[in-house]
Design an enzyme around this catalytic site. Structure first.
Site, PDB file in Angstrom:
ATOM      1  N   SER A  19      28.437 -37.100 -22.423  1.00  0.00           N
ATOM      2  CA  SER A  19      27.271 -36.396 -22.973  1.00  0.00           C
ATOM      3  C   SER A  19      27.316 -34.883 -22.770  1.00  0.00           C
ATOM      4  O   SER A  19      26.966 -34.131 -23.689  1.00  0.00           O
ATOM      5  CB  SER A  19      25.986 -36.963 -22.366  1.00  0.00           C
ATOM      6  OG  SER A  19      25.749 -38.274 -22.830  1.00  0.00           O
ATOM      7  N   LYS A  68      16.662 -47.356 -19.065  1.00  0.00           N
ATOM      8  CA  LYS A  68      15.964 -47.139 -20.339  1.00  0.00           C
ATOM      9  C   LYS A  68      14.556 -47.731 -20.362  1.00  0.00           C
ATOM     10  O   LYS A  68      13.682 -47.214 -21.046  1.00  0.00           O
ATOM     11  CB  LYS A  68      16.807 -47.685 -21.493  1.00  0.00           C
ATOM     12  CG  LYS A  68      18.116 -46.933 -21.653  1.00  0.00           C
ATOM     13  CD  LYS A  68      18.884 -47.331 -22.898  1.00  0.00           C
ATOM     14  CE  LYS A  68      20.151 -46.498 -23.016  1.00  0.00           C
ATOM     15  NZ  LYS A  68      20.809 -46.656 -24.317  1.00  0.00           N
ATOM     16  N   THR A 155      20.482 -65.271 -19.383  1.00  0.00           N
ATOM     17  CA  THR A 155      19.177 -65.862 -19.098  1.00  0.00           C
ATOM     18  C   THR A 155      18.446 -66.018 -20.418  1.00  0.00           C
ATOM     19  O   THR A 155      17.915 -65.055 -20.970  1.00  0.00           O
ATOM     20  CB  THR A 155      18.365 -64.955 -18.140  1.00  0.00           C
ATOM     21  OG1 THR A 155      19.155 -64.624 -17.011  1.00  0.00           O
ATOM     22  CG2 THR A 155      17.086 -65.646 -17.696  1.00  0.00           C
TER      23      THR A 155
END
Length: 282
Positions: A19, A68, A155
């Site tokens: 980045s 996030k 899951t």
């Protein structure tokens, strides 16, 4: 002397992040000076560090795995698309308020449909993972009106929750895509055929982990995408390549495109991404 715009990317792990280089390229195009750091954090010090960053004059943050969803509560206000995803990949200071947004989905769709010339409409898609990365891309994928999206997760309950949630979102249209939850087992996926398979888990960031996918998941697949970007093939990409998927790509293009959208939010400047996309991080 003009003060540099203070930016950073946060995550764990973070050493691999490109980045800073991407945003320095954008800053050069815009003719502005930036300071861009990459910072590894833990969930225990995340809140304090983010608050301090903005108190010290920080302008914008890129947020990567695994924060996030955690950073959502750190924003004073969030965008409409972040309201839908319930996950953000960017925070920025706008007139004293900390705003949260999600540019992952628009970055992914632009890379696939424009840079890679890959249509999503009426395609059957498998998204592996039900965390923040999946949340970030699902609304944008749904807007392209694929035939179906299967969300597969170790899951299955987590996949079921996200499928139920996004099935009821306002972004659903009269021609809504079929959202299906599944486990990652061979038995659960054996009766599906996918045009596009997307790895949205963090497995590729850890060489000791493996998705344990059966190669048959790629039968008749035309595109396999690992959201993780790497100069070398990841185990997921290797498996897709062995299954003779014609287009096997990593997340470099998505990274550049979501970064361009974030840079626009921070500075008001829309950078050209074509050269960075072509270089693939070299």
């Amino acid at each position: 002397m003009v003060k540099k715009i203070k930016l950073a990317v946060i995550g764990s792990p973070i050493s691999h992040s490109r980045s800073p280089e991407i945003h320095q390229d954008f800053a050069y195009q815009a003719g502005i000076d930036i300071e861009f750091s990459k910072v590894e954090l833990s969930k225990s010090n995340l809140d304090d560090w983010v608050h301090s960053f903005f108190l010290d004059g920080g302008k914008g943050l890129s947020i990567t795995l695994p924060f996030k969803e955690d950073c959502l509560s750190l924003a004073d206000e969030i965008s409409d698309r972040a309201e839908i995803t319930k996950a953000i990949n960017v925070l920025f200071n706008s007139k004293g308020k900390i705003l949260g947004d999600c540019t992952d989905g628009v970055g992914l769709v632009k890379d696939l449909t424009i840079n890679k010339n890959q249509s999503i409409k009426e395609k059957s898609i498998l998204v592996i993972g039900a965390g923040g990365a999946s949340r970030g891309i699902l609304p944008a994928l749904l807007k392209e009106q694929p035939k179906s999206i299967v969300i597969a997760n170790r899951t299955v309950e987590k996949a079921e929750r996200i499928a139920k949630e996004f099935s009821s979102k306002a972004l659903q249209t009269s021609k809504s895509s079929n959202l299906i939850a599944s486990s990652l087992s061979f038995e659960a996926l054996k009766d599906f055929e996918f045009d596009v398979v997307i790895n949205a888990t963090s497995v590729s960031t850890n060489p000791s982990q493996n998705l344990n996918l059966d190669e048959s998941v790629f039968r008749n697949t035309s595109l396999a995408l690992d959201l993780y970007y790497s100069q070398a093939f990841t185990p997921f990409m290797d498996l897709a390549d062995r299954a003779k998927v014609p287009n096997v790509i990593d997340g470099w293009g998505m990274l550049v495109e979501q970064a361009a959208e974030s840079f626009f939010l921070w500075t008001g400047f829309k950078p050209d991404t074509s050269e960075l996309i072509a270089k693939h991080g070299e």
